[in-house]
Design a protein around this motif. Structure first.
Motif, short mmCIF file in Angstrom:
data_model
loop_
_atom_site.label_atom_id
_atom_site.label_comp_id
_atom_site.label_asym_id
_atom_site.label_seq_id
_atom_site.Cartn_x
_atom_site.Cartn_y
_atom_site.Cartn_z
N VAL A 151 0.84 -1.21 0.00
CA VAL A 151 0.00 0.00 0.00
C VAL A 151 0.87 1.26 0.00
N LEU A 152 1.88 1.29 0.88
CA LEU A 152 2.72 2.47 1.01
C LEU A 152 3.62 2.68 -0.22
N PHE A 153 4.21 1.62 -0.73
CA PHE A 153 5.05 1.75 -1.93
C PHE A 153 4.20 2.18 -3.13
N LYS A 154 2.97 1.68 -3.22
CA LYS A 154 2.10 2.06 -4.34
C LYS A 154 1.78 3.56 -4.28
N SER A 155 1.54 4.09 -3.09
CA SER A 155 1.27 5.52 -2.99
C SER A 155 2.50 6.33 -3.43
N PHE A 156 3.70 5.87 -3.07
CA PHE A 156 4.93 6.55 -3.51
C PHE A 156 5.08 6.41 -5.02
N TYR A 157 4.88 5.23 -5.55
CA TYR A 157 5.00 4.97 -6.98
C TYR A 157 4.05 5.88 -7.77
N ASP A 158 2.85 6.07 -7.25
CA ASP A 158 1.85 6.90 -7.93
C ASP A 158 2.03 8.39 -7.68
N GLY A 159 2.98 8.76 -6.78
CA GLY A 159 3.19 10.17 -6.46
C GLY A 159 2.15 10.73 -5.51
N SER A 160 1.48 9.86 -4.76
CA SER A 160 0.44 10.27 -3.83
C SER A 160 1.00 10.43 -2.41
N GLU A 161 0.24 11.07 -1.56
CA GLU A 161 0.58 11.15 -0.14
C GLU A 161 0.32 9.79 0.49
N ILE A 162 0.91 9.54 1.67
CA ILE A 162 0.65 8.27 2.34
C ILE A 162 -0.82 8.23 2.76
N PRO A 163 -1.44 7.06 2.70
CA PRO A 163 -2.86 6.94 3.06
C PRO A 163 -3.11 7.33 4.52
N ILE A 164 -4.31 7.78 4.82
CA ILE A 164 -4.63 8.27 6.17
C ILE A 164 -4.59 7.17 7.23
N ALA A 165 -4.59 5.93 6.83
CA ALA A 165 -4.49 4.83 7.79
C ALA A 165 -3.08 4.72 8.38
N TYR A 166 -2.14 5.52 7.85
CA TYR A 166 -0.75 5.47 8.30
C TYR A 166 -0.30 6.84 8.78
N LYS A 167 0.73 6.84 9.61
CA LYS A 167 1.31 8.10 10.07
C LYS A 167 2.80 8.08 9.75
N ALA A 168 3.39 9.27 9.73
CA ALA A 168 4.82 9.41 9.47
C ALA A 168 5.49 10.07 10.66
N ARG A 169 6.47 9.37 11.26
CA ARG A 169 7.23 9.94 12.38
C ARG A 169 8.52 10.52 11.81
N ASN A 170 8.70 11.83 12.00
CA ASN A 170 9.86 12.51 11.46
C ASN A 170 11.11 12.15 12.27
N VAL A 171 12.08 11.53 11.61
CA VAL A 171 13.34 11.14 12.25
C VAL A 171 14.53 11.81 11.56
N THR A 172 14.29 12.90 10.86
CA THR A 172 15.33 13.59 10.10
C THR A 172 16.54 13.93 10.97
N LYS A 173 16.32 14.31 12.20
CA LYS A 173 17.41 14.74 13.07
C LYS A 173 18.47 13.65 13.25
N PHE A 174 18.11 12.40 13.08
CA PHE A 174 19.06 11.31 13.23
C PHE A 174 19.97 11.16 12.00
N PHE A 175 19.65 11.88 10.92
CA PHE A 175 20.41 11.78 9.67
C PHE A 175 21.14 13.06 9.31
N THR A 176 21.02 14.08 10.13
CA THR A 176 21.65 15.37 9.82
C THR A 176 22.67 15.70 10.91
N ARG A 177 23.70 16.41 10.47
CA ARG A 177 24.74 16.84 11.40
C ARG A 177 24.35 18.15 12.06
N ARG A 178 24.79 18.27 13.28
CA ARG A 178 24.63 19.56 13.96
C ARG A 178 25.98 20.27 13.92
N SER A 179 25.94 21.57 13.67
CA SER A 179 27.17 22.35 13.60
C SER A 179 27.63 22.78 14.97
#
Length: 140
Positions: A112-140
Protein backbone atom coordinates in the motif's frame (compact mmCIF):
# COMPACT_ATOMS: atom_id res chain seq x y z
CA UNK A 1 11.54 4.61 -10.83
CA UNK A 2 14.57 2.63 -9.72
CA UNK A 3 14.12 -0.59 -7.73
CA UNK A 4 16.85 -2.01 -5.48
CA UNK A 5 16.44 -5.20 -3.49
CA UNK A 6 18.55 -7.82 -1.80
CA UNK A 7 19.07 -10.96 -3.86
CA UNK A 8 20.91 -13.52 -1.76
CA UNK A 9 24.03 -11.61 -0.67
CA UNK A 10 24.09 -8.66 -3.08
CA UNK A 11 21.97 -5.78 -4.24
CA UNK A 12 19.98 -6.14 -7.44
CA UNK A 13 19.13 -2.87 -9.23
CA UNK A 14 16.50 -2.40 -11.93
CA UNK A 15 15.69 0.86 -13.72
CA UNK A 16 12.37 2.10 -15.10
CA UNK A 17 10.37 -0.61 -13.35
CA UNK A 18 6.64 -1.18 -13.72
CA UNK A 19 4.46 -1.43 -10.61
CA UNK A 20 4.00 -5.21 -10.91
CA UNK A 21 7.77 -5.70 -10.56
CA UNK A 22 7.86 -3.59 -7.39
CA UNK A 23 4.90 -5.49 -5.95
CA UNK A 24 6.60 -8.81 -6.72
CA UNK A 25 9.78 -7.73 -4.90
CA UNK A 26 7.74 -6.70 -1.85
CA UNK A 27 5.85 -10.00 -1.81
CA UNK A 28 9.14 -11.93 -1.79
CA UNK A 29 10.68 -10.12 1.19
CA UNK A 30 12.06 -12.37 3.91
CA UNK A 31 14.45 -11.59 6.77
CA UNK A 32 17.51 -13.61 5.74
CA UNK A 33 18.23 -13.39 2.01
CA UNK A 34 15.75 -10.79 0.68
CA UNK A 35 15.40 -8.45 3.64
CA UNK A 36 15.11 -5.05 1.95
CA UNK A 37 13.45 -3.27 -0.96
CA UNK A 38 14.09 0.34 -2.02
CA UNK A 39 12.08 2.30 -4.57
CA UNK A 40 13.68 5.58 -5.68
CA UNK A 41 12.47 8.43 -7.84
CA UNK A 42 15.72 9.34 -9.67
CA UNK A 43 14.32 12.73 -10.69
CA UNK A 44 14.14 13.89 -7.04
CA UNK A 45 16.30 11.44 -5.09
CA UNK A 46 13.30 10.70 -2.85
CA UNK A 47 12.79 7.07 -1.90
CA UNK A 48 10.77 4.62 0.15
CA UNK A 49 12.39 1.54 1.65
CA UNK A 50 11.44 -1.42 3.77
CA UNK A 51 13.38 -4.06 5.69
CA UNK A 52 12.41 -7.20 7.58
CA UNK A 53 10.14 -10.09 6.73
CA UNK A 54 6.56 -10.53 5.51
CA UNK A 55 4.96 -10.33 8.99
CA UNK A 56 7.34 -7.84 10.68
CA UNK A 57 8.94 -5.09 8.68
CA UNK A 58 9.63 -1.38 8.82
CA UNK A 59 8.98 1.19 6.09
CA UNK A 60 10.87 4.48 5.82
CA UNK A 61 10.35 7.41 3.47
CA UNK A 62 12.88 10.09 2.52
CA UNK A 63 11.54 13.12 0.65
CA UNK A 64 13.89 15.66 -0.96
CA UNK A 65 12.93 19.26 -1.62
CA UNK A 66 15.33 22.04 -2.61
CA UNK A 67 18.47 20.02 -1.72
CA UNK A 68 17.13 19.30 1.79
CA UNK A 69 15.33 16.18 2.92
CA UNK A 70 12.94 14.88 5.54
CA UNK A 71 13.18 11.26 6.69
CA UNK A 72 10.21 9.41 8.18
CA UNK A 73 9.41 6.04 9.74
CA UNK A 74 5.91 5.01 8.68
CA UNK A 75 3.44 3.20 10.89
CA UNK A 76 -0.22 2.65 11.63
CA UNK A 77 -2.14 5.77 12.61
CA UNK A 78 -3.52 5.58 16.12
CA UNK A 79 -7.12 6.18 16.95
CA UNK A 80 -7.70 8.60 19.78
CA UNK A 81 -5.22 9.26 22.56
CA UNK A 82 -1.55 8.51 21.85
CA UNK A 83 -0.36 5.60 24.01
CA UNK A 84 3.04 5.65 25.70
CA UNK A 85 5.93 4.85 23.38
CA UNK A 86 6.92 1.19 23.34
CA UNK A 87 9.96 0.11 21.32
CA UNK A 88 10.50 -3.20 19.57
CA UNK A 89 12.93 -4.57 16.99
CA UNK A 90 12.65 -5.76 13.42
CA UNK A 91 15.19 -8.55 12.90
CA UNK A 92 16.80 -9.12 9.51
CA UNK A 93 20.18 -9.84 7.97
CA UNK A 94 21.03 -6.12 7.86
CA UNK A 95 20.78 -6.07 11.67
CA UNK A 96 18.12 -5.24 14.25
CA UNK A 97 16.09 -2.09 13.55
CA UNK A 98 14.43 -0.30 16.49
CA UNK A 99 10.90 1.01 15.85
CA UNK A 100 7.79 1.94 17.81
CA UNK A 101 5.24 -0.88 18.09
CA UNK A 102 2.71 0.77 15.68
CA UNK A 103 5.55 0.97 13.12
CA UNK A 104 5.77 -2.82 12.83
CA UNK A 105 4.12 -3.41 9.47
CA UNK A 106 3.49 -6.34 7.14
CA UNK A 107 4.27 -6.90 3.48
CA UNK A 108 0.62 -5.99 2.74
CA UNK A 109 1.20 -2.59 4.38
CA UNK A 110 4.40 -2.15 2.37
CA UNK A 111 2.51 -2.75 -0.88
CA UNK A 112 0.00 0.00 0.00
CA UNK A 113 2.72 2.47 1.01
CA UNK A 114 5.05 1.75 -1.93
CA UNK A 115 2.10 2.06 -4.34
CA UNK A 116 1.27 5.52 -2.99
CA UNK A 117 4.93 6.55 -3.51
CA UNK A 118 5.00 4.97 -6.98
CA UNK A 119 1.85 6.90 -7.93
CA UNK A 120 3.19 10.17 -6.46
CA UNK A 121 0.44 10.27 -3.83
CA UNK A 122 0.58 11.15 -0.14
CA UNK A 123 0.65 8.27 2.34
CA UNK A 124 -2.86 6.94 3.06
CA UNK A 125 -4.63 8.27 6.17
CA UNK A 126 -4.49 4.83 7.79
CA UNK A 127 -0.75 5.47 8.30
CA UNK A 128 1.31 8.10 10.07
CA UNK A 129 4.82 9.41 9.47
CA UNK A 130 7.23 9.94 12.38
CA UNK A 131 9.86 12.51 11.46
CA UNK A 132 13.34 11.14 12.25
CA UNK A 133 15.33 13.59 10.10
CA UNK A 134 17.41 14.74 13.07
CA UNK A 135 19.06 11.31 13.23
CA UNK A 136 20.41 11.78 9.67
CA UNK A 137 21.65 15.37 9.82
CA UNK A 138 24.74 16.84 11.40
CA UNK A 139 24.63 19.56 13.96
CA UNK A 140 27.17 22.35 13.60
Amino acid sequence: MKLTFQSKFRAQIEHEVVWERVESALEQIEPEFRCYVILEDPSTGSYIQCAGGPNRLTVELRKFKDEAFKHYVLGHASSGREPSIVWTEILCSSGPIAVHVPEVLTSNDSVVLFKSFYDGSEIPIAYKARNVTKFFTRRS
